[in-house]
Scaffold this motif. Structure first.
Motif, PDB file in Angstrom:
ATOM      1  N   SER A   1       0.864  -0.977  -0.105  1.00  0.00           N
ATOM      2  CA  SER A   1      -0.079   0.066   0.048  1.00  0.00           C
ATOM      3  C   SER A   1       0.886   1.100  -0.048  1.00  0.00           C
ATOM      4  O   SER A   1       1.635   1.658  -0.877  1.00  0.00           O
TER       5      SER A   1
ATOM      6  N   GLY B   1      -0.826  -4.093  -3.548  1.00  0.00           N
ATOM      7  CA  GLY B   1      -1.989  -3.323  -3.245  1.00  0.00           C
ATOM      8  C   GLY B   1      -1.344  -1.822  -3.402  1.00  0.00           C
ATOM      9  O   GLY B   1      -1.659  -0.961  -2.412  1.00  0.00           O
TER      10      GLY B   1
ATOM     11  N   LYS C   1      -1.700  -6.986  -7.639  1.00  0.00           N
ATOM     12  CA  LYS C   1      -2.855  -6.219  -7.188  1.00  0.00           C
ATOM     13  C   LYS C   1      -4.135  -7.422  -7.550  1.00  0.00           C
ATOM     14  O   LYS C   1      -4.203  -7.806  -8.666  1.00  0.00           O
TER      15      LYS C   1
ATOM     16  N   ASP D   1      -9.237  -5.731  -4.822  1.00  0.00           N
ATOM     17  CA  ASP D   1      -8.550  -4.623  -3.783  1.00  0.00           C
ATOM     18  C   ASP D   1      -9.123  -3.147  -3.968  1.00  0.00           C
ATOM     19  O   ASP D   1      -9.140  -3.032  -5.282  1.00  0.00           O
ATOM     20  N   TRP D   2      -9.500  -2.597  -3.173  1.00  0.00           N
ATOM     21  CA  TRP D   2     -10.199  -1.286  -3.167  1.00  0.00           C
ATOM     22  C   TRP D   2      -9.323  -0.258  -3.634  1.00  0.00           C
ATOM     23  O   TRP D   2      -9.570   0.647  -4.145  1.00  0.00           O
ATOM     24  N   ILE D   3      -7.900  -0.592  -3.386  1.00  0.00           N
ATOM     25  CA  ILE D   3      -7.070   0.385  -4.051  1.00  0.00           C
ATOM     26  C   ILE D   3      -7.108   0.727  -5.437  1.00  0.00           C
ATOM     27  O   ILE D   3      -6.649   1.844  -6.137  1.00  0.00           O
TER      28      ILE D   3
ATOM     29  N   HIS E   1      -7.731  -5.654  -0.065  1.00  0.00           N
ATOM     30  CA  HIS E   1      -6.587  -4.795   0.227  1.00  0.00           C
ATOM     31  C   HIS E   1      -5.438  -5.433   1.160  1.00  0.00           C
ATOM     32  O   HIS E   1      -4.146  -5.222   0.965  1.00  0.00           O
ATOM     33  N   THR E   2      -5.575  -6.319   1.984  1.00  0.00           N
ATOM     34  CA  THR E   2      -4.933  -6.857   3.058  1.00  0.00           C
ATOM     35  C   THR E   2      -4.721  -8.452   2.950  1.00  0.00           C
ATOM     36  O   THR E   2      -4.364  -9.046   4.068  1.00  0.00           O
TER      37      THR E   2
END
Length: 387
Positions: free
Chosen positions: A268, A290, A312, A316-318, A353-354
């Motif tokens: 991230s 991410g 990714k 993943d919301w990123i 995301h994690t």
């Protein structure tokens, strides 16, 4: 101004507006972040270290001496002098990049015990508030956990929100070493929280170590001030710019003290830190997962000789964050996109995301092969990895 120029500027304005909307409204339930002041400079206790001439020798300055210089200094000392420095200056030795890992473990154990004793006096201090007392009790519990026998604390700094680094495996005999660099909302209190385990540095480090061979060590590093929530800190490079030199110095300290060049795994916002540090990092493999961007348009812009990998997953919301850097907002191109030039790591089995380090995922399996050294050869890439 021509129509094409006007249209290009309009598109950039729309992208910037979309980025700001993402920041202001938050994503996946994250709250608006508060501005953080980065922790910079030398370790706590440096002034006392600089003033210490009792040993009849000049101590290297923690702020200006290179990790190589610090490693050479400790190599010149016998064990008795080393032990005396640990006893006199645990907060410096425990955070001194280039010092032997075993000395840092011992120094940080001493420093943690001293900080625990200090907080124990604060619990009953009548001049403090009830909130101060509760904070002290929380820190005592935190320090007790870090002092659990068998834990190897390579760095510890209680200032601000607190920073820490922990080793999993035997750093002294490891043939391969990895460093995990976390993203937002990570500090001393959330380093190894029970919830969202694989979104914590400790959870990532434990999982990677468990998936690798016996001669591999993993370090979970929280050595910079991370953003809190989504807000200007998460959308700009300010904290990453403060954190990048700290990551570089930490990695240089590892190699100066005799460990192999580490593979660096950046999650991230941690990938923003790694992007800014890339040209100076002594690493053969740089892995981002991410990532919101690395403040670069391509691998070439990182100016690194390391192999750059990116993962990714589709959930993943990123991925909703615009891949742009404009007016200081955003972090540039998506490293997982083919045009960036990174080697793609499969993440079809990761969730959210994690979830990249969760056991059983294709991403963790690929990470483990890189950590074991297999990813450093074109002929032996992680299974499913794409170039």
């Amino acid at each position: 101004m021509g129509f094409r120029s006007w249209r290009a500027r309009s598109r950039r304005a729309l992208v910037a507006a979309a980025l700001m909307t993402t920041i202001v409204t938050g994503t996946a339930g994250w709250a608006i972040g508060s501005e953080q002041q980065p922790l910079t400079g030398p370790p706590p206790g440096t002034s006392s270290w600089r003033a210490d001439h009792t040993a009849g020798m000049t101590l290297p300055d923690p702020e200006t001496a290179s990790p190589d210089r610090i490693a050479a200094f400790f190599d010149s000392l016998d064990q008795d002098r080393r032990d005396r420095l640990v006893a006199r200056h645990p907060s410096v030795v425990g955070n001194l990049d280039g010092a032997p890992a075993a000395l840092r473990f011992e120094a940080n154990s001493r420093y943690l015990r001293a900080e625990r004793a200090r907080e124990q006096t604060r619990v009953t201090d009548p001049d403090l508030t009830l909130q101060d007392h509760e904070r002290a009790r929380s820190l005592i519990d935190r320090y007790d956990e870090l002092l659990t026998p068998g834990r190897q604390i390579l760095a510890f700094d209680p200032r601000g929100r607190g920073q820490v680094a922990e080793v999993y495996g035997d750093l002294a005999t490891a043939e391969h070493v990895s460093v995990v660099v976390p993203g937002s909302d990570i500090d001393l209190s959330t380093f190894d929280r029970a919830t969202d385990r694989y979104g914590t540095p400790a959870g990532m480090g434990h999982a990677l170590r468990a998936a690798t061979g016996p001669r591999t060590a993993v370090i979970a590093w929280v050595g910079y001030t991370t953003p809190v929530g989504l807000g200007p800190d998460a959308a700009t490079g300010r904290l990453a710019e403060a954190g990048a030199p700290r990551l570089v110095r930490f990695a240089q300290g590892l190699t100066a003290s005799g460990t192999p060049r580490p593979a660096v795994f950046c999650h991230s916002y941690g990938s923003v830190v790694c992007g800014l540090a890339a040209s100076r990092l002594p690493t053969a493999d740089l892995v981002v997962l991410g990532s919101p961007g690395m403040r670069a348009d391509s691998v070439a812009d990182l100016h690194t000789t390391a192999r750059v990998w990116a993962a990714k997953d589709d959930s993943d919301w990123i991925d909703k964050v615009p891949s742009v850097e404009l007016f200081g907002l955003g972090h540039g191109e998506d490293p997982a996109e083919p045009g960036f030039g990174a080697r793609r790591i499969p993440a079809e089995r990761a969730e959210g995301h994690t979830g990249y380090f969760a056991p059983g995922t294709d991403s963790l399996r690929a990470f483990a092969r890189i950590a074991d050294g297999a990813g450093t050869s074109d002929r032996n890439r992680p299974t499913g990895a794409r170039t």
